[in-house]
Design a protein around this motif. Structure first.
Motif, PDB file in Angstrom:
ATOM      1  N   ALA A 114     -38.658  16.841 -13.988  1.00 60.21           N
ATOM      2  CA  ALA A 114     -37.538  17.721 -14.310  1.00 60.21           C
ATOM      3  C   ALA A 114     -36.329  16.940 -14.805  1.00 60.21           C
ATOM      4  CB  ALA A 114     -37.149  18.534 -13.076  1.00 60.21           C
ATOM      5  N   TYR A 122     -36.068  24.310 -10.500  1.00 60.01           N
ATOM      6  CA  TYR A 122     -37.405  24.027  -9.980  1.00 60.01           C
ATOM      7  C   TYR A 122     -37.462  24.156  -8.458  1.00 60.01           C
ATOM      8  CZ  TYR A 122     -38.979  22.774 -14.609  1.00 60.01           C
ATOM      9  OH  TYR A 122     -39.315  22.822 -15.931  1.00 60.01           O
ATOM     10  N   TYR A 141     -35.420  11.629 -15.338  1.00 58.29           N
ATOM     11  CA  TYR A 141     -36.094  12.781 -14.736  1.00 58.29           C
ATOM     12  C   TYR A 141     -36.225  12.627 -13.232  1.00 58.29           C
ATOM     13  CZ  TYR A 141     -40.074   9.681 -14.385  1.00 58.29           C
ATOM     14  OH  TYR A 141     -40.880   8.623 -14.063  1.00 58.29           O
TER      15      TYR A 141
END
Length: 159
Positions: A114, A122, A141
């Motif tokens: 993500a 998320y 990420y």
């Protein structure tokens, strides 16, 4: 709510433009040139086209004959892309795309790398953090995972 359907080759320019617009607005300002270039190559229409012919499952959300969202599941186990047109965010389109792709998951655990700005989203989708913040070719990420119960997964052999 938009119609969610499998992506077709003629959707690829719109998919690429949507991903790049959402990325440019929300993620690019936090990255350097290398990360922006890496994402640009991954989100190019021809790159999506190659993945569409492979083992990736790509769905689009369509509203008024226009692609407004996209989700890409890689190898039945990794959420590679989930983007919504910036003008359409906050309407539940991303969540609908996520729910629509879940039945295609073939593994007990779904992973995602993500973007840092997407971590709260998320978390709401049931993911948990999996390790420290990472970097790959300039893209920063957070690795995250989500258990997928057998009843929600694709049956073995279904691709």
């Amino acid at each position: 709510m938009p119609k969610i359907r499998p992506a077709h080759a003629d959707d690829l320019p719109a998919i690429s433009a949507l991903c790049l617009a959402a990325f440019d607005e929300a993620v690019a300002p936090t990255l350097g040139a290398a990360g922006i270039a890496t994402f640009g190559s991954v989100a190019a229409a021809d790159a999506f086209g190659v993945r569409l012919q492979g083992d990736n499952h790509i769905l689009v959300a369509e509203q008024d004959a226009r692609v407004v969202g996209v989700v890409e599941l890689k190898e039945g186990r990794h959420l590679a892309m989930l983007f919504v047109d910036p003008a359409c965010q906050g309407q539940g389109i991303g969540h609908a795309l996520f729910e629509a792709v879940l039945p295609q998951v073939r593994e007990p655990v779904l992973t995602v790398r993500a973007s840092l700005n997407a971590v709260p989203t998320y978390l709401r989708y049931g993911f948990v953090l999996d390790g420290e913040v990472g970097e790959f070719n300039g893209l920063v990420y957070q690795q995250m995972v989500r258990a997928v119960p057998p009843s929600a997964r694709a049956p073995p052999g279904l691709h």
